[in-house]
Design an enzyme around this catalytic site. Structure first.
Site, short mmCIF file in Angstrom:
data_model
loop_
_atom_site.label_atom_id
_atom_site.label_comp_id
_atom_site.label_asym_id
_atom_site.label_seq_id
_atom_site.Cartn_x
_atom_site.Cartn_y
_atom_site.Cartn_z
N SER A 26 30.05 -6.84 15.02
CA SER A 26 29.28 -6.20 15.96
C SER A 26 29.88 -5.40 17.33
CB SER A 26 28.28 -7.23 16.78
OG SER A 26 27.42 -7.62 15.73
N GLY A 98 24.71 -1.30 7.57
CA GLY A 98 23.36 -0.87 8.51
C GLY A 98 23.52 -0.69 9.89
N ARG A 126 17.38 0.27 2.57
CA ARG A 126 17.06 -0.41 3.95
C ARG A 126 16.03 0.52 4.82
NH1 ARG A 126 22.05 -3.58 6.09
NH2 ARG A 126 20.50 -4.71 7.28
N SER A 171 15.23 -6.99 16.73
CA SER A 171 16.53 -6.40 15.97
C SER A 171 17.28 -5.78 16.91
CB SER A 171 16.02 -5.33 15.13
OG SER A 171 17.17 -4.34 14.84
N GLN A 173 19.69 -4.00 16.55
CA GLN A 173 20.32 -2.55 15.80
C GLN A 173 19.19 -1.68 16.42
OE1 GLN A 173 20.68 -2.67 11.66
NE2 GLN A 173 22.46 -4.03 11.91
N ASP A 325 22.41 -13.62 10.70
CA ASP A 325 23.30 -13.53 9.64
C ASP A 325 23.80 -15.04 9.04
OD1 ASP A 325 22.92 -10.73 9.64
OD2 ASP A 325 24.96 -10.45 11.08
N LYS A 352 17.87 -7.33 4.79
CA LYS A 352 19.32 -7.30 5.11
C LYS A 352 20.03 -6.52 3.90
CE LYS A 352 18.87 -9.25 8.89
NZ LYS A 352 19.23 -8.30 10.37
N ARG A 356 17.95 -11.39 1.40
CA ARG A 356 18.96 -12.63 1.29
C ARG A 356 17.85 -14.02 0.83
NH1 ARG A 356 22.70 -11.41 6.20
NH2 ARG A 356 24.08 -9.90 4.93
N ARG A 400 27.69 -11.60 2.22
CA ARG A 400 27.55 -13.02 2.87
C ARG A 400 26.73 -14.01 1.75
NH1 ARG A 400 28.74 -12.29 8.39
NH2 ARG A 400 27.98 -10.37 9.09
C1 S3P Z 1 23.78 -6.59 14.12
C2 S3P Z 1 22.40 -7.09 14.17
C3 S3P Z 1 21.82 -7.85 13.35
C4 S3P Z 1 22.60 -8.41 12.26
C5 S3P Z 1 23.68 -7.48 11.83
C6 S3P Z 1 24.50 -6.87 13.09
C7 S3P Z 1 24.17 -5.65 15.33
O1 S3P Z 1 20.92 -6.98 12.55
O2 S3P Z 1 21.75 -8.77 11.17
O3 S3P Z 1 24.61 -7.92 10.99
O4 S3P Z 1 25.38 -5.78 15.54
O5 S3P Z 1 23.68 -5.27 16.15
P1 S3P Z 1 19.31 -6.50 12.99
O6 S3P Z 1 19.25 -5.79 14.25
O7 S3P Z 1 18.68 -5.76 11.92
O8 S3P Z 1 18.58 -7.77 13.13
#
Ligand code: S3P
Length: 445
Positions: A26, A98, A126, A171, A173, A325, A352, A356, A400
Site C-alpha cells: 500500500s 486493483g 473486479r 474500502s 481504495q 487481506d 478481491k 477469496r 494470497r
Molecule cells: C488496499 C486496500 C484494500 C486491500 C488492498 C490494498 C489499499 O482494498 O484489500 O490489498 O492499498 O488501499 P479495498 O479498498 O478494496 O478494501
C-alpha cells in the site's frame, strides 16, 4: 500471459531464522503516485519491487513523472506538480493490481486527459463502479464494460468539483481514489467512512505537506477532508515491511511447533495489523520488540514462536477492515487450531483478486477441513491437529490464496499443491526463497 507454475509444499518441521519481508504494498503504490505528483525530488527506500507496484511505476512514467529505480528498493521520483499530468500515449497496463487501478483512476479523473486501463483476467472481473460513481460526481466521464469492469476509459475533467461522499463500502481504495482526485479540485473534498479503513493515504499526504483533516463522527464513522490544489513537496519516505506479507511466515512459524522466526521492521498501523491482534487472541506467541514510529506509522520487530496451542475464536466483524487481506492465511491457522473460528462481515472477500471466500473454502475442504461458508461468513472447525492435505488447490490468479495454501502444506500429513505460483510475484517476489531459507520444503509439482 506467463505459463502457470504449479508448486508443492510438504511437512517441514520447525522453522527458524530472520525473515526480511519486502516493503509494504500500500505504501509503495502511494509513494510512487504522490512522489510522481509532487514538486521536486522524492527519495523512496524499501519500495516493494513486485509486479503490482511496477505497474504503478510504469503508469506514473506514462503520465509524465520521472520515476527511477536505483537498485535494492531505492527509488527516486520527480513529480509533475498539481494539474501537470500528461495524457499517456498508450493504454495503461495494470496487470493484477486493483490498488494501482483504482487509485490511478482517481488521480487522473480530475485532469483534462483521457486514459484507458487494462488488466489481467482477475482484475478485469473486479468492480470499478464503486469509484466511478463518486468520480462522476466530480466531473469525470467513463466508458467501461458491463458492471463497471476493465477495460475502462476515463475522460478526466479540467473543472473538477470538490464533493462530500459517503462511501457505501469499507474500502481504502475508494477513499483514496476520491482523495487523490480531490488534490486537483478547488476547496475541500470529503469522504465519510462508516467503518474506517487503512489511513496510509491520509498519513502520506500529510508527509508531502498537504492538509488532511479527520473528524470523528457518531458510531465510529469518520469524515476525511483533503484540501485541494496544494502543491505536494518532494520528500524522503522509508517504507516499512509489509504486515500482510509478514503474516505468511508468521503463521508458518506459529503452526510448526518449535519454530522461532524474527520479522524485522513490520508496519503495525492499527488500521492494518488486525491479524496480529487476532492471532494473539488465538493464543499465538508473538512479541513486539523495538516499537517505534517511522514516517508517522507504527513499526516493530516481531518474534514469532510456534506451538500447537492455537485455539478457535470469534473474530469481531469491526476488525475486518484492519485485516481484510489476511483472511486466507488466518483460515489456514484456524484449520490447525483447536475449536471453531468464526469469521463474519466478509462480503468484500468476494471481490478481491479472486472470490477469496470460495477459494479458501474449496481449498480447505479439499484438504479435509470441516467448515461452513455463508454469503459473507466462514466458520472453520479445527481439531487441534494439522489437516490431511493431499490436494491440488485452484488459486485463480490470487497471490494470497497461493501463499496461504503453500504455508498449510508445511504441516499437513500429505503435501499440498497449488496450480500456479506465478501470481506470488505481484506482492512477494522472494516468498519461495525466503520460506525455504526458514526451513520450508517447496518444490516443483
Ligand atoms: C488496499 C486496500 C484494500 C486491500 C488492498 C490494498 C489499499 O482494498 O484489500 O490489498 O492499498 O488501499 P479495498 O479498498 O478494496 O478494501
Amino acid at each position: 500471459m506467463t505459463e502457470a507454475t504449479p508448486l508443492l509444499s510438504e511437512k517441514s518441521g520447525a522453522l527458524s531464522g530472520v525473515a526480511n519481508v519486502p516493503g509494504d504494498k500500500s505504501m509503495s503504490h502511494r509513494s510512487l503516485m504522490l512522489g510522481g505528483l509532487a514538486v521536486g525530488e522524492t527519495i523512496i527506500s524499501g519500495l516493494l519491487e513486485g509486479e503490482d507496484v511496477l505497474h504503478t511505476a510504469d503508469a506514473m512514467r506514462a503520465l509524465g513523472a520521472t520515476v527511477e529505480a536505483g537498485g535494492d528498493g531505492l527509488w527516486r521520483t520527480f513529480g509533475v506538480g498539481i494539474g501537470g499530468l500528461r495524457e499517456p500515449a498508450n493504454t495503461l497496463q495494470m496487470g493484477n493490481s486493483g490498488t494501482s487501478t483504482r487509485l490511478l483512476i482517481g488521480l487522473v479523473s480530475t485532469s483534462p486527459i483521457t486514459c484507458t486501463f487494462e488488466g489481467d483476467a482477475s482484475l478485469s472481473g473486479r468492480p470499478m463502479q464503486r469509484i466511478m460513481t463518486p468520480l462522476e460526481m466530480m466531473g469525470a466521464e467513463f466508458m467501461a464494460r458491463e458492471g463497471g469492469r476493465l477495460p475502462l476509459t476515463v475522460k478526466g475533467t479540467g473543472n473538477p468539483l470538490p464533493i462530500e461522499y459517503k462511501s457505501p463500502v469499507a474500502s481504502a481504495q475508494v477513499k483514496s481514489a476520491i482523495m487523490l482526485a480531490g488534490l486537483t479540485a478547488p476547496g475541500i473534498t470529503t469522504v465519510i467512512e462508516q467503518t474506517p479503513t487503512r489511513d496510509h493515504t491520509e498519513n502520506m499526504l500529510r508527509h508531502f505537506g498537504v492538509q488532511v483533516d479527520v473528524e470523528d463522527l457518531k458510531g465510529g464513522a469518520q469524515a476525511i477532508r483533503v484540501h485541494g490544489q496544494e502543491e505536494l513537496q518532494g520528500c524522503a519516505i522509508d517504507i516499512f515491511s509489509d504486515p500482510s506479507s509478514a503474516a505468511f511466515p508468521a503463521v508458518a512459524a506459529l503452526i510448526n511447533e518449535g519454530s522461532e522466526v524474527r520479522l524485522p521492521n513490520i508496519g503495525l498501523n492499527p488500521r492494518r495489523a488486525g491479524i496480529y491482534e487476532t492471532l494473539i487472541e488465538m493464543g499465538a506467541d508473538i512479541k513486539y520488540e523495538d516499537e517505534r514510529i517511522q514516517a508517522g506509522e507504527r513499526v516493530a520487530d516481531l518474534i514469532v514462536r510456534g506451538s500447537n496451542k492455537l485455539k478457535g475464536i470469534h473474530v469481531p466483524p469491526t476488525r475486518v477492515p484492519s485485516m481484510i487481506d489476511e483472511f486466507p492465511i488466518l483460515a489456514m491457522a484456524a484449520s490447525c487450531a483447536i475449536g471453531k473460528t468464526v469469521m463474519t462481515g466478509l462480503e468484500e472477500l468476494r471481490v478481491k483478486e479472486s472470490d477469496r471466500l470460495l477459494m479458501i473454502a474449496n481449498g480447505l475442504k479439499a484438504c479435509g477441513v470441516e467448515l461452513e461458508m455463508g454469503e459473507d461468513s466462514l466458520v472453520v472447525h479445527g481439531t487441534g491437529q494439522p489437516p490431511k492435505g493431499g490436494a491440488m488447490i485452484e488459486t485463480a490468479l490470487d497471490h494470497r490464496i497461493a501463499m496461504s495454501f503453500l504455508i498449510l502444506g508445511s504441516v499437513t500429513d500429505e503435501p499440498v499443491t497449488i496450480d500456479d505460483a506465478a501470481p506470488i510475484r505481484t506482492s512477494f517476489p522472494n516468498f519461495i526463497d525466503l520460506m525455504k531459507q526458514l526451513g520450508m520444503v517447496i518444490r516443483a509439482a
